[in-house]
Design a protein around this motif. Sequence first.
Motif, PDB file in Angstrom:
ATOM      1  N   ASP A  76      -1.346 -13.473  39.352  1.00 26.37           N
ATOM      2  CA  ASP A  76      -1.821 -12.334  39.648  1.00 26.37           C
ATOM      3  C   ASP A  76      -1.701 -11.185  38.636  1.00 26.37           C
ATOM      4  OD1 ASP A  76      -1.588 -13.536  42.285  1.00 26.37           O
ATOM      5  OD2 ASP A  76       0.225 -12.594  42.684  1.00 26.37           O
ATOM      6  N   LYS A  77      -1.107 -11.215  37.793  1.00 23.52           N
ATOM      7  CA  LYS A  77      -1.079 -10.204  36.487  1.00 23.52           C
ATOM      8  C   LYS A  77      -2.586 -10.346  35.690  1.00 23.52           C
ATOM      9  CE  LYS A  77       3.910  -9.536  36.259  1.00 23.52           C
ATOM     10  NZ  LYS A  77       5.251 -10.037  35.590  1.00 23.52           N
ATOM     11  N   ILE A  78      -2.938 -11.724  35.854  1.00 28.90           N
ATOM     12  CA  ILE A  78      -4.159 -11.854  35.172  1.00 28.90           C
ATOM     13  C   ILE A  78      -5.484 -11.299  35.949  1.00 28.90           C
ATOM     14  CG2 ILE A  78      -5.612 -13.681  34.055  1.00 28.90           C
ATOM     15  CD1 ILE A  78      -3.373 -15.197  33.323  1.00 28.90           C
ATOM     16  N   LEU A  79      -5.563 -11.884  37.272  1.00 29.27           N
ATOM     17  CA  LEU A  79      -6.339 -11.585  38.201  1.00 29.27           C
ATOM     18  C   LEU A  79      -6.606  -9.950  38.567  1.00 29.27           C
ATOM     19  CD1 LEU A  79      -8.771 -12.530  40.133  1.00 29.27           C
ATOM     20  CD2 LEU A  79      -7.002 -12.903  41.782  1.00 29.27           C
ATOM     21  N   VAL A  80      -5.427  -9.327  38.865  1.00 25.18           N
ATOM     22  CA  VAL A  80      -5.736  -7.943  39.215  1.00 25.18           C
ATOM     23  C   VAL A  80      -6.403  -7.095  38.029  1.00 25.18           C
ATOM     24  CG1 VAL A  80      -4.522  -5.947  39.658  1.00 25.18           C
ATOM     25  CG2 VAL A  80      -3.703  -7.898  40.706  1.00 25.18           C
ATOM     26  N   PRO A  81      -6.000  -7.261  36.871  1.00 21.66           N
ATOM     27  CA  PRO A  81      -6.903  -6.273  35.849  1.00 21.66           C
ATOM     28  C   PRO A  81      -8.407  -6.687  35.858  1.00 21.66           C
ATOM     29  CG  PRO A  81      -4.696  -7.041  34.995  1.00 21.66           C
ATOM     30  CD  PRO A  81      -4.892  -7.889  36.162  1.00 21.66           C
ATOM     31  N   ILE A  82      -8.793  -7.835  35.896  1.00 21.11           N
ATOM     32  CA  ILE A  82      -9.994  -8.492  35.730  1.00 21.11           C
ATOM     33  C   ILE A  82     -10.821  -7.668  36.929  1.00 21.11           C
ATOM     34  CG2 ILE A  82     -11.419 -10.547  36.104  1.00 21.11           C
ATOM     35  CD1 ILE A  82      -9.633 -12.158  34.757  1.00 21.11           C
ATOM     36  N   LEU A  83     -10.292  -7.828  38.207  1.00 19.80           N
ATOM     37  CA  LEU A  83     -11.029  -7.141  39.459  1.00 19.80           C
ATOM     38  C   LEU A  83     -11.122  -5.895  39.169  1.00 19.80           C
ATOM     39  CD1 LEU A  83      -9.504  -9.174  42.488  1.00 19.80           C
ATOM     40  CD2 LEU A  83     -11.455  -9.734  41.199  1.00 19.80           C
ATOM     41  N   VAL A  84      -9.934  -5.095  38.663  1.00 17.13           N
ATOM     42  CA  VAL A  84     -10.086  -3.687  38.291  1.00 17.13           C
ATOM     43  C   VAL A  84     -11.274  -3.433  37.384  1.00 17.13           C
ATOM     44  CG1 VAL A  84      -8.891  -1.697  37.606  1.00 17.13           C
ATOM     45  CG2 VAL A  84      -7.608  -3.202  39.174  1.00 17.13           C
ATOM     46  N   SER A  85     -11.068  -4.278  36.442  1.00 17.23           N
ATOM     47  CA  SER A  85     -12.351  -3.996  35.358  1.00 17.23           C
ATOM     48  C   SER A  85     -13.681  -3.799  35.651  1.00 17.23           C
ATOM     49  CB  SER A  85     -11.942  -4.776  34.081  1.00 17.23           C
ATOM     50  OG  SER A  85     -11.997  -6.175  34.532  1.00 17.23           O
ATOM     51  N   LEU A  86     -13.874  -5.012  36.616  1.00 18.18           N
ATOM     52  CA  LEU A  86     -15.282  -4.932  37.137  1.00 18.18           C
ATOM     53  C   LEU A  86     -15.449  -3.876  38.023  1.00 18.18           C
ATOM     54  CD1 LEU A  86     -15.173  -8.937  38.495  1.00 18.18           C
ATOM     55  CD2 LEU A  86     -16.180  -8.209  36.569  1.00 18.18           C
ATOM     56  N   VAL A  87     -14.673  -3.413  38.944  1.00 20.37           N
ATOM     57  CA  VAL A  87     -14.959  -2.198  39.712  1.00 20.37           C
ATOM     58  C   VAL A  87     -15.264  -1.143  38.873  1.00 20.37           C
ATOM     59  CG1 VAL A  87     -14.221  -0.410  41.107  1.00 20.37           C
ATOM     60  CG2 VAL A  87     -13.505  -2.904  41.619  1.00 20.37           C
ATOM     61  N   VAL A  88     -14.444  -1.122  37.605  1.00 21.79           N
ATOM     62  CA  VAL A  88     -14.886   0.169  36.549  1.00 21.79           C
ATOM     63  C   VAL A  88     -16.170  -0.094  35.995  1.00 21.79           C
ATOM     64  CG1 VAL A  88     -13.975   1.332  34.658  1.00 21.79           C
ATOM     65  CG2 VAL A  88     -12.365   0.356  36.191  1.00 21.79           C
ATOM     66  N   LEU A  89     -16.494  -1.307  35.704  1.00 19.64           N
ATOM     67  CA  LEU A  89     -17.877  -1.320  34.983  1.00 19.64           C
ATOM     68  C   LEU A  89     -19.059  -1.148  35.986  1.00 19.64           C
ATOM     69  CD1 LEU A  89     -19.481  -2.544  32.496  1.00 19.64           C
ATOM     70  CD2 LEU A  89     -19.340  -4.915  33.721  1.00 19.64           C
ATOM     71  N   PHE A  90     -18.899  -1.369  37.194  1.00 21.00           N
ATOM     72  CA  PHE A  90     -19.504  -1.058  38.072  1.00 21.00           C
ATOM     73  C   PHE A  90     -19.662   0.609  38.513  1.00 21.00           C
ATOM     74  CE2 PHE A  90     -20.432   0.236  42.772  1.00 21.00           C
ATOM     75  CZ  PHE A  90     -21.647  -0.221  42.895  1.00 21.00           C
TER      76      PHE A  90
END
Length: 422
Positions: free
Chosen positions: A223-237
């Motif tokens: 989860d600690k790996i997945l959450v930052p990845i998903l957040v970074s994708l939203v920020v990139l969008f």
Amino acid sequence: MNDVPTKTRSTPHTPPAAPQPGDRRATDAPPAAREPLWTLFRVVLVLSALSWGGLALMAQLELYYVERERRFTRLAFSDLIALSWMVPGAVGCNVAVQVGHALRGAAGAWVAGIAAVLPFFCTMTAFAIFYDSPFIRSMASPELIDHFAVVLGSLIAITWYRQVRAVVHTRLQWLAAAGACAILLLTQRASAFVLLLAIAFMAGWIQSPTRGERLAIAFDRSDKILVPILVSLVVLFALPLPLSPQYQLALLWPRLAGAAMTLFGGGFSALPVLKTLFVAAPLGVTMRDFTLAFALSPVSPGPLLNVIPFLGYLTYGSIGAVAGTVAFFVPSGLLIILARRHLQRLEMHARFEHGMRVLRAAATSFLIVAVVHVAEHVPLRFSYVGTAVFAFVCLGRLKLPVYAVYAMVALTYAIAMFVAHR
């Protein structure tokens, strides 16, 4: 008859009853009698192929796994549906992923997710492949596309009305819906979509009547790996990056994955978001192509987000159809499993639920903005007004399937063209 399974009293001669597949106690682990992966794939694939729309897929899954197979209780299945509405993405696919996870763990989630997506992926990709064929081109005549766009706008307007009645009740929810609608009509930046949802959730959180409640969630290593990845994708969008055409093409799929994390309230809410991404000069997707994709959507099985393979193919061919589908549906599938593991804490947290209610109210603005986008590209003519009235009667009053309305409009148009050219 009570759907909640009864608990057997433990005695020296009677062991405790094992958790049933639909029991709330079994939501975090596969049931003892595991579903074979091939059976799970086959069942979800067939149900998805026979379901036009995400709600239809949910109903088919409930009929099979609750009524027929008794793998879930009604209470447990209603939990799956509730969580699917809380998480962005295609609601029907989210439910299918959860069913697979409940029956076979992580492997089942992947198998059920692929089976739910595969029918509409194949259909919409085939439409895109034969986009230049005489049949599709005849359907894509500008005037017929405008009539289809009117039907589409009518359907979105009806969906918006029903969603507003279902989710907008309090004064704060009305303010969130009206304010979001006004802002989105003034700006179409991706950052506006993300900021509106974040502000709406925080407003609901802050204004919640329940105070002093902490949301304590313990994330494991994955989860600690997945959450930052998903957040970074939203920020990139969301970031208004001054992208050159080269970088805009290179970052299309990560930004599409981030966009998928902002879509609440069903497929029609995706129209303004996807328009921001795909209707751009470097990608070569015109507004006419974009409208046709949504016009063909109800003809194909699956949720209204089945336009993703079509748009992906128009951008990058077969690779684009696959890459777009993976980028859009995998992040929401991962997020629904992450939320599922913490379902009990989320359900019991009043402030979180209040924030989600306001967020869902704000998300209804995506639908009304979609109607405006459709309307501004259709000329104001008597024939289109007649099509709109016909669509409202058929869809709103008679409850006819949308593909049947498309067929009647196309037949009427063909007859009119035949008479005009005689």
